[in-house]
Write a protein that holds these residues in place. Structure first.
Motif, PDB file in Angstrom:
ATOM      1  N   ILE A  30      19.030  -0.679  28.027  1.00  0.00           N
ATOM      2  CA  ILE A  30      18.681   0.255  29.092  1.00  0.00           C
ATOM      3  C   ILE A  30      19.078   1.726  28.639  1.00  0.00           C
ATOM      4  CG2 ILE A  30      18.862   1.063  31.472  1.00  0.00           C
ATOM      5  CD1 ILE A  30      19.359  -1.972  32.219  1.00  0.00           C
ATOM      6  N   PHE A  31      20.321   2.017  28.252  1.00  0.00           N
ATOM      7  CA  PHE A  31      20.849   3.234  27.971  1.00  0.00           C
ATOM      8  C   PHE A  31      20.103   3.841  26.612  1.00  0.00           C
ATOM      9  CE2 PHE A  31      24.865   2.224  30.264  1.00  0.00           C
ATOM     10  CZ  PHE A  31      24.534   3.245  31.388  1.00  0.00           C
ATOM     11  N   LEU A  34      16.566   4.913  27.588  1.00  0.00           N
ATOM     12  CA  LEU A  34      16.856   6.239  28.330  1.00  0.00           C
ATOM     13  C   LEU A  34      16.904   7.462  27.575  1.00  0.00           C
ATOM     14  CD1 LEU A  34      18.716   5.017  31.628  1.00  0.00           C
ATOM     15  CD2 LEU A  34      16.177   5.892  31.687  1.00  0.00           C
ATOM     16  N   GLY A  35      17.628   7.099  26.236  1.00  0.00           N
ATOM     17  CA  GLY A  35      17.886   8.204  25.177  1.00  0.00           C
ATOM     18  C   GLY A  35      16.802   8.459  24.458  1.00  0.00           C
ATOM     19  N   MET A  37      13.736   8.136  25.449  1.00  0.00           N
ATOM     20  CA  MET A  37      12.689   8.919  26.571  1.00  0.00           C
ATOM     21  C   MET A  37      13.253  10.390  26.370  1.00  0.00           C
ATOM     22  SD  MET A  37      10.075   7.084  27.016  1.00  0.00           S
ATOM     23  CE  MET A  37       9.340   8.510  27.925  1.00  0.00           C
ATOM     24  N   ALA A  38      14.619  10.599  26.585  1.00  0.00           N
ATOM     25  CA  ALA A  38      14.831  11.951  26.554  1.00  0.00           C
ATOM     26  C   ALA A  38      14.850  12.703  25.393  1.00  0.00           C
ATOM     27  CB  ALA A  38      16.500  11.851  27.011  1.00  0.00           C
ATOM     28  N   ALA A  68      20.269  13.001  26.074  1.00  0.00           N
ATOM     29  CA  ALA A  68      19.777  11.704  24.839  1.00  0.00           C
ATOM     30  C   ALA A  68      21.193  11.299  24.599  1.00  0.00           C
ATOM     31  CB  ALA A  68      18.748  12.189  23.852  1.00  0.00           C
ATOM     32  N   PHE A  71      23.197   9.263  26.838  1.00  0.00           N
ATOM     33  CA  PHE A  71      22.640   7.877  26.743  1.00  0.00           C
ATOM     34  C   PHE A  71      23.023   7.010  25.692  1.00  0.00           C
ATOM     35  CE2 PHE A  71      19.474   9.297  30.077  1.00  0.00           C
ATOM     36  CZ  PHE A  71      20.270   8.779  31.063  1.00  0.00           C
ATOM     37  N   TRP A  88      17.155   3.770  17.705  1.00  0.00           N
ATOM     38  CA  TRP A  88      16.789   5.069  18.437  1.00  0.00           C
ATOM     39  C   TRP A  88      15.925   5.796  17.650  1.00  0.00           C
ATOM     40  CZ3 TRP A  88      20.057   9.842  17.288  1.00  0.00           C
ATOM     41  CH2 TRP A  88      19.613  10.978  18.051  1.00  0.00           C
TER      42      TRP A  88
END
Length: 134
Positions: A30-31, A34-35, A37-38, A68, A71, A88
């Motif tokens: 999840i993190f 989110l990272g 996407m940021a 980012a 996260f 990532w």
């Protein structure tokens, strides 16, 4: 030559089923997402800064990168650093490409999309590798 059965058995030994359902592993994903996407939104906003001459997009870029990294630091609590970084980078490449097509109408040719498919396949291979074992 390895059979499909022997590959499957070695993956099961390397990654027990409970690994994929552990809270730390799920939270790491999840993190990580989110990272990604940021980071991707930050990179897409970078074009809108016009060389950092426009303040609002510039602030979005800086905040996006900061968020980012926060996260990603959290994702590293449940996954190895190298695996988080590889996932990532691969996911961000694909996400930035998709977002730039959406926002800026930047389209790639078939060869580039095949490359994106290879990046996605690499991300899946990393996810299923022994790199996740602790």
């Amino acid at each position: 030559m390895l059979s499909t059965n022997s590959v499957s058995q070695s993956m099961q030994r390397a990654l027990p089923a409970e690994h994929f359902t552990s809270k730390a592993y799920i939270m790491s994903w999840i993190f990580l997402l989110l990272g990604v996407m940021a980071e991707a939104l930050s990179h897409v906003a970078l074009k809108a800064t016009d060389g950092f001459s426009r303040p609002l997009p510039a602030v979005l870029v800086i905040l996006g990168h900061l968020v980012a990294f926060i996260f990603l630091g959290q994702a590293m609590k449940g996954m190895p650093v190298g695996v988080v970084h590889a996932l990532w980078a691969g996911l961000a490449i694909v996400t930035v490409t998709l977002l730039s097509a959406l926002f800026y109408r930047q389209h790639l040719d078939l060869t580039a999309w095949i490359g994106m498919g290879l990046v996605a396949a690499g991300v899946m291979m990393i996810n299923f590798s022994q790199g996740h074992s602790h």
